[in-house]
Scaffold this motif. Structure first.
Motif, PDB file in Angstrom:
ATOM      1  N   VAL A  52       0.790  -1.234   0.000  1.00  0.00           N
ATOM      2  CA  VAL A  52       0.000   0.000   0.000  1.00  0.00           C
ATOM      3  C   VAL A  52       0.823   1.284   0.000  1.00  0.00           C
ATOM      4  CG1 VAL A  52      -1.945  -1.101   1.142  1.00  0.00           C
ATOM      5  CG2 VAL A  52      -0.233   0.071   2.519  1.00  0.00           C
ATOM      6  N   HIS A  53       2.130   1.207   0.054  1.00  0.00           N
ATOM      7  CA  HIS A  53       2.933   2.427   0.192  1.00  0.00           C
ATOM      8  C   HIS A  53       2.716   3.416  -0.956  1.00  0.00           C
ATOM      9  CE1 HIS A  53       5.652   0.579  -2.687  1.00  0.00           C
ATOM     10  NE2 HIS A  53       6.195   1.769  -2.834  1.00  0.00           N
ATOM     11  N   SER A  54       2.400   2.914  -2.122  1.00  0.00           N
ATOM     12  CA  SER A  54       2.221   3.811  -3.270  1.00  0.00           C
ATOM     13  C   SER A  54       0.915   4.604  -3.195  1.00  0.00           C
ATOM     14  CB  SER A  54       2.257   3.003  -4.562  1.00  0.00           C
ATOM     15  OG  SER A  54       1.198   2.067  -4.575  1.00  0.00           O
ATOM     16  N   LEU A  55       0.030   4.247  -2.289  1.00  0.00           N
ATOM     17  CA  LEU A  55      -1.254   4.941  -2.182  1.00  0.00           C
ATOM     18  C   LEU A  55      -1.222   6.102  -1.197  1.00  0.00           C
ATOM     19  CD1 LEU A  55      -3.618   1.846  -2.156  1.00  0.00           C
ATOM     20  CD2 LEU A  55      -3.021   3.306  -4.085  1.00  0.00           C
ATOM     21  N   PHE A  56      -0.117   6.272  -0.484  1.00  0.00           N
ATOM     22  CA  PHE A  56      -0.036   7.362   0.496  1.00  0.00           C
ATOM     23  C   PHE A  56       0.305   8.661  -0.191  1.00  0.00           C
ATOM     24  CE2 PHE A  56       1.350   3.796   3.439  1.00  0.00           C
ATOM     25  CZ  PHE A  56       0.086   3.626   3.946  1.00  0.00           C
ATOM     26  N   PRO A  57      -0.208   9.792   0.136  1.00  0.00           N
ATOM     27  CA  PRO A  57      -1.362   9.945   1.025  1.00  0.00           C
ATOM     28  C   PRO A  57      -2.657   9.818   0.232  1.00  0.00           C
ATOM     29  CG  PRO A  57      -0.537  12.096   0.453  1.00  0.00           C
ATOM     30  CD  PRO A  57       0.352  11.081  -0.245  1.00  0.00           C
ATOM     31  N   LEU A  58      -3.660   9.245   0.856  1.00  0.00           N
ATOM     32  CA  LEU A  58      -4.997   9.220   0.258  1.00  0.00           C
ATOM     33  C   LEU A  58      -5.734  10.479   0.681  1.00  0.00           C
ATOM     34  CD1 LEU A  58      -6.176   5.553   0.801  1.00  0.00           C
ATOM     35  CD2 LEU A  58      -5.596   6.643  -1.342  1.00  0.00           C
ATOM     36  N   ASN A  59      -6.569  10.980  -0.183  1.00  0.00           N
ATOM     37  CA  ASN A  59      -7.339  12.174   0.182  1.00  0.00           C
ATOM     38  C   ASN A  59      -8.830  11.842   0.232  1.00  0.00           C
ATOM     39  OD1 ASN A  59      -8.158  12.082  -2.480  1.00  0.00           O
ATOM     40  ND2 ASN A  59      -6.641  13.564  -3.146  1.00  0.00           N
ATOM     41  N   ALA A  60      -9.613  12.806   0.668  1.00  0.00           N
ATOM     42  CA  ALA A  60     -11.054  12.599   0.833  1.00  0.00           C
ATOM     43  C   ALA A  60     -11.740  12.316  -0.504  1.00  0.00           C
ATOM     44  CB  ALA A  60     -11.673  13.806   1.511  1.00  0.00           C
ATOM     45  N   ALA A  61     -11.170  12.812  -1.597  1.00  0.00           N
ATOM     46  CA  ALA A  61     -11.787  12.587  -2.915  1.00  0.00           C
ATOM     47  C   ALA A  61     -11.786  11.098  -3.268  1.00  0.00           C
ATOM     48  CB  ALA A  61     -11.038  13.378  -3.979  1.00  0.00           C
ATOM     49  N   THR A  62     -10.797  10.357  -2.754  1.00  0.00           N
ATOM     50  CA  THR A  62     -10.736   8.919  -3.022  1.00  0.00           C
ATOM     51  C   THR A  62     -11.932   8.200  -2.407  1.00  0.00           C
ATOM     52  OG1 THR A  62      -8.328   9.078  -2.929  1.00  0.00           O
ATOM     53  CG2 THR A  62      -9.267   6.884  -2.821  1.00  0.00           C
ATOM     54  N   LEU A  63     -12.352   8.647  -1.238  1.00  0.00           N
ATOM     55  CA  LEU A  63     -13.456   7.997  -0.530  1.00  0.00           C
ATOM     56  C   LEU A  63     -14.825   8.570  -0.887  1.00  0.00           C
ATOM     57  CD1 LEU A  63     -11.808   7.754   2.985  1.00  0.00           C
ATOM     58  CD2 LEU A  63     -11.901   6.005   1.218  1.00  0.00           C
ATOM     59  N   LYS A  64     -14.868   9.600  -1.729  1.00  0.00           N
ATOM     60  CA  LYS A  64     -16.125  10.259  -2.071  1.00  0.00           C
ATOM     61  C   LYS A  64     -17.173   9.298  -2.634  1.00  0.00           C
ATOM     62  CE  LYS A  64     -17.925  14.404  -4.255  1.00  0.00           C
ATOM     63  NZ  LYS A  64     -19.094  14.353  -3.454  1.00  0.00           N
ATOM     64  N   PRO A  65     -16.825   8.388  -3.570  1.00  0.00           N
ATOM     65  CA  PRO A  65     -17.858   7.466  -4.070  1.00  0.00           C
ATOM     66  C   PRO A  65     -18.465   6.607  -2.959  1.00  0.00           C
ATOM     67  CG  PRO A  65     -15.913   7.374  -5.460  1.00  0.00           C
ATOM     68  CD  PRO A  65     -15.558   8.213  -4.274  1.00  0.00           C
ATOM     69  N   LEU A  66     -17.656   6.257  -1.981  1.00  0.00           N
ATOM     70  CA  LEU A  66     -18.159   5.458  -0.873  1.00  0.00           C
ATOM     71  C   LEU A  66     -19.100   6.270   0.005  1.00  0.00           C
ATOM     72  CD1 LEU A  66     -17.827   2.638   0.380  1.00  0.00           C
ATOM     73  CD2 LEU A  66     -16.016   3.577   1.791  1.00  0.00           C
ATOM     74  N   MET A  67     -18.746   7.516   0.240  1.00  0.00           N
ATOM     75  CA  MET A  67     -19.575   8.385   1.081  1.00  0.00           C
ATOM     76  C   MET A  67     -20.857   8.830   0.386  1.00  0.00           C
ATOM     77  SD  MET A  67     -18.046   8.393   3.795  1.00  0.00           S
ATOM     78  CE  MET A  67     -16.490   7.814   4.367  1.00  0.00           C
ATOM     79  N   ASP A  68     -20.855   8.837  -0.920  1.00  0.00           N
ATOM     80  CA  ASP A  68     -22.033   9.269  -1.680  1.00  0.00           C
ATOM     81  C   ASP A  68     -23.029   8.147  -1.934  1.00  0.00           C
ATOM     82  OD1 ASP A  68     -21.074  11.810  -1.754  1.00  0.00           O
ATOM     83  OD2 ASP A  68     -20.251  11.670  -3.789  1.00  0.00           O
ATOM     84  N   THR A  69     -22.761   6.966  -1.395  1.00  0.00           N
ATOM     85  CA  THR A  69     -23.672   5.845  -1.586  1.00  0.00           C
ATOM     86  C   THR A  69     -25.014   6.176  -0.946  1.00  0.00           C
ATOM     87  OG1 THR A  69     -21.796   4.337  -1.498  1.00  0.00           O
ATOM     88  CG2 THR A  69     -23.966   3.371  -1.224  1.00  0.00           C
ATOM     89  N   GLU A  70     -26.084   6.015  -1.714  1.00  0.00           N
ATOM     90  CA  GLU A  70     -27.397   6.459  -1.256  1.00  0.00           C
ATOM     91  C   GLU A  70     -28.118   5.439  -0.382  1.00  0.00           C
ATOM     92  OE1 GLU A  70     -29.793   8.004  -4.375  1.00  0.00           O
ATOM     93  OE2 GLU A  70     -28.181   9.240  -5.164  1.00  0.00           O
ATOM     94  N   THR A  71     -27.914   4.161  -0.632  1.00  0.00           N
ATOM     95  CA  THR A  71     -28.610   3.145   0.165  1.00  0.00           C
ATOM     96  C   THR A  71     -27.600   2.228   0.842  1.00  0.00           C
ATOM     97  OG1 THR A  71     -28.727   1.527  -1.624  1.00  0.00           O
ATOM     98  CG2 THR A  71     -30.536   3.136  -1.465  1.00  0.00           C
ATOM     99  N   LEU A  72     -28.051   1.624   1.902  1.00  0.00           N
ATOM    100  CA  LEU A  72     -27.195   0.685   2.636  1.00  0.00           C
ATOM    101  C   LEU A  72     -26.874  -0.539   1.781  1.00  0.00           C
ATOM    102  CD1 LEU A  72     -25.828   0.106   5.327  1.00  0.00           C
ATOM    103  CD2 LEU A  72     -27.932  -1.007   6.076  1.00  0.00           C
TER     104      LEU A  72
END
Length: 156
Positions: free
Chosen positions: A71-91
């Motif tokens: 995973v070292h090549s993924l540092f640093p991750l930003n909030a934009a990376t997690l945006k699709p996960l946070m925008d999920t509308e249903t459980l």
């Protein structure tokens, strides 16, 4: 019947077996001894749970190094990376969204770092080689690959 846990790298528990008789292929076996004794076997089981990491700290070093290399090549991750996960509308859509995120992070790690790719290959080959040797080769490769994918899912 003598029940022997073996030894070496893996000691089969003897405290889980029925104290009475064992029926196998029409034969009836009566247990007359067990090694290690059920009391010792039970204490080994508790030690495995409570002191495994303390007794096998080298395992943590190797595993930690391998996971960091992945995973070292993924540092640093930003909030934009997690945006699709946070925008999920249903459980119900969340697991699919999480799987898509893991898949994209895995692809990104492979594209950005040769070390991550090499670590994945080492992990895959290792799991395939150490899968139960009593299993036929195609199934062994499949089980090793599934084990690798489970680890990769946990890493990413």
């Amino acid at each position: 019947l003598v029940v022997c846990g073996g030894g070496g790298a893996f000691l089969h528990p003897t405290h889980l077996l029925d104290r009475g008789t064992l029926h196998n292929d029409g034969q009836v076996y009566r247990r007359v001894a067990a090694y290690p004794s059920p009391k010792v076997s039970r204490s080994y089981g508790i030690l495995n749970i409570l002191r495994f990491r303390q007794m096998n700290w080298q395992f943590d070093l190797v595993g930690g190094f391998l996971y960091f290399t992945l995973v070292h090549s993924l540092f640093p991750l930003n909030a934009a990376t997690l945006k699709p996960l946070m925008d999920t509308e249903t459980l119900w859509a969340l697991p699919l969204s999480l799987l898509g995120l893991v898949w994209s992070l895995l692809g990104r790690a492979i594209q950005q770092s040769t070390a991550s790719l090499v670590a994945m290959l080492i992990m895959s080959i290792t799991f395939m080689c150490f899968t139960d040797t009593g299993v036929k080769q195609p199934k062994r490769l499949l089980l090793g690959l599934m084990h690798t994918l489970a680890h990769l899912f946990c890493v990413f």
